[in-house]
Scaffold this motif. Sequence first.
Motif, short mmCIF file in Angstrom:
data_model
loop_
_atom_site.label_atom_id
_atom_site.label_comp_id
_atom_site.label_asym_id
_atom_site.label_seq_id
_atom_site.Cartn_x
_atom_site.Cartn_y
_atom_site.Cartn_z
N THR A 117 34.60 38.80 32.59
CA THR A 117 33.27 39.14 32.11
C THR A 117 32.24 38.36 32.93
O THR A 117 32.52 37.29 33.45
CB THR A 117 33.11 38.83 30.62
N GLY A 118 31.04 38.93 33.03
CA GLY A 118 30.05 38.35 33.93
C GLY A 118 30.45 38.51 35.38
O GLY A 118 30.15 37.66 36.22
N ALA A 119 31.10 39.64 35.70
CA ALA A 119 31.68 39.83 37.04
C ALA A 119 30.62 39.97 38.13
O ALA A 119 30.93 39.79 39.31
CB ALA A 119 32.59 41.06 37.05
N ALA A 120 29.40 40.32 37.77
CA ALA A 120 28.33 40.38 38.76
C ALA A 120 27.58 39.06 38.86
O ALA A 120 26.65 38.92 39.66
CB ALA A 120 27.35 41.51 38.42
N ALA A 141 31.88 36.67 39.87
CA ALA A 141 32.18 37.42 41.09
C ALA A 141 33.16 36.65 41.97
O ALA A 141 34.07 37.24 42.57
CB ALA A 141 30.88 37.70 41.86
N ALA A 142 32.98 35.33 42.06
CA ALA A 142 33.87 34.53 42.89
C ALA A 142 35.29 34.50 42.34
O ALA A 142 36.27 34.58 43.10
CB ALA A 142 33.31 33.10 43.02
N VAL A 143 35.42 34.39 41.02
CA VAL A 143 36.75 34.40 40.40
C VAL A 143 37.41 35.77 40.59
O VAL A 143 38.59 35.87 40.96
CB VAL A 143 36.66 34.04 38.91
N ALA A 144 36.65 36.84 40.35
CA ALA A 144 37.20 38.18 40.50
C ALA A 144 37.66 38.42 41.94
O ALA A 144 38.74 38.99 42.17
CB ALA A 144 36.16 39.22 40.10
N GLU A 145 36.87 37.98 42.89
CA GLU A 145 37.23 38.19 44.30
C GLU A 145 38.51 37.44 44.66
O GLU A 145 39.37 37.97 45.37
CB GLU A 145 36.08 37.74 45.21
N ARG A 146 38.68 36.24 44.15
CA ARG A 146 39.90 35.47 44.42
C ARG A 146 41.11 36.17 43.81
O ARG A 146 42.16 36.30 44.46
CB ARG A 146 39.77 34.06 43.87
N LEU A 147 41.00 36.63 42.57
CA LEU A 147 42.11 37.31 41.92
C LEU A 147 42.49 38.59 42.66
O LEU A 147 43.67 38.90 42.85
CB LEU A 147 41.76 37.63 40.47
N LEU A 148 41.49 39.33 43.09
CA LEU A 148 41.75 40.57 43.83
C LEU A 148 42.44 40.27 45.15
O LEU A 148 43.37 40.99 45.56
CB LEU A 148 40.43 41.30 44.08
N ALA A 184 45.03 43.16 39.69
CA ALA A 184 44.04 44.12 39.23
C ALA A 184 43.04 43.44 38.30
O ALA A 184 43.41 42.62 37.46
CB ALA A 184 44.71 45.29 38.50
N VAL A 185 41.77 43.77 38.48
CA VAL A 185 40.69 43.13 37.72
C VAL A 185 39.76 44.21 37.17
O VAL A 185 39.37 45.13 37.89
CB VAL A 185 39.88 42.16 38.60
N VAL A 186 39.41 44.07 35.90
CA VAL A 186 38.34 44.86 35.31
C VAL A 186 37.15 43.93 35.14
O VAL A 186 37.23 42.92 34.41
CB VAL A 186 38.74 45.46 33.95
N GLY A 187 36.08 44.23 35.83
CA GLY A 187 34.86 43.44 35.72
C GLY A 187 33.93 44.02 34.68
O GLY A 187 33.77 45.24 34.58
N ARG A 221 26.72 41.27 44.89
CA ARG A 221 28.03 40.68 44.53
C ARG A 221 28.97 41.78 44.06
O ARG A 221 30.15 41.83 44.45
CB ARG A 221 27.86 39.64 43.42
N LEU A 222 28.45 42.64 43.20
CA LEU A 222 29.28 43.71 42.65
C LEU A 222 29.76 44.67 43.74
O LEU A 222 30.91 45.13 43.71
CB LEU A 222 28.48 44.47 41.59
#
Length: 346
Positions: A11-14, A19-26, A31-34, A50-51
């Motif tokens: 959550t708060g992916a933008a 965004a930094a956490v999501a990018e690292r996981l990807l 798989a990530v749902v933002g 960022r998004l």
Amino acid sequence: MTFTKAPIFVTGAAGFIGAAVAERLLAMGQAVVGIDDLNAYYDVRLKEARLARLMSHPGFSFERLTLADRAATADVFARHRPSHVVHLAAQAGVRYSIEHPETYIDSNLVGFGNVLEGCRHGGVAHLVYASSSSVYGANTDLPFRVEQTVDHPISLYAATKKANELMAHAYSHLYRLPVSGLRFFTVYGPWGRPDMAVFLFTDAIWHGRPIKVFNNGDMQRDFTFIDDVVDAVVALLPRPATPDPAWTGADPDPATSNAPYRIYNVGNHSPEPLMALIGHIEEALGRKAELDFQPMQAGDVQATFADVTSLAQAVDFAPRTPLKEGVARFATWYREVWLGQIAKDN
């Protein structure tokens, strides 16, 4: 970390940390749902940029919604059934909370309650959520330790973050939901928030505007580089909080519990004078700052300093980015990305 077939919610992916956490996981193949509502608290173009970077990954999907919407939040949990949740969506900012308290109630309390409900009913294996160094409030015993009580917040923002920790414990105790709260200390770096000191000062110095220096410059902050923060989040995520066998109600440790509950400081363990930060920015930009000294602002504190012992014990965490290096990396991003691509339409 061990990858899961089910997606991980961020959550708060933008936002900056999201965004930094999501990018690292990807990048690790997860798989990530933002989830984000793209509100206009600061320049939406930065959130959209960022998004856009995340949307280039095939493993990323995006849900635009407000977490304070109970039905919409329940629906997104039911449709995607995440294995883990990294909850970083919140209304941030100490000073903004003085003028707009209602947004903190809706986002940080109602929204967090809906996330807890989604995790409870969805059987989420681990909820990692953002708390804040602001919860230490009126405490002056440095360094700040997770074993300290934090019952004297001095801003509504801090109070909502303390409330999040209490809400998380209640759900952990009642439903055995593993929860880990992360008290972030002044996070900065490329793609950072424009309302925070590193970005504000850099932008003002570059454009020849004076910078407001509160408490007449007598301030210290435990500035924490974004890559170090992401290291901590990603390391903790596959390690669900567990009950502390040594915990006792006769002498309760605020950072642990007989429920699967943990609190950690995420900081650089190195408080830096505000004037040192300004000097590093001046050096990185090759320009001098015009200083406008101001008194302390309401809701602010003179110093922050994170004891990260418990985090180091849990995941071998060690911050690796000194302030001078981090500021230089931010300044490069500011010139090449922010000025070169995002802000050019101004």
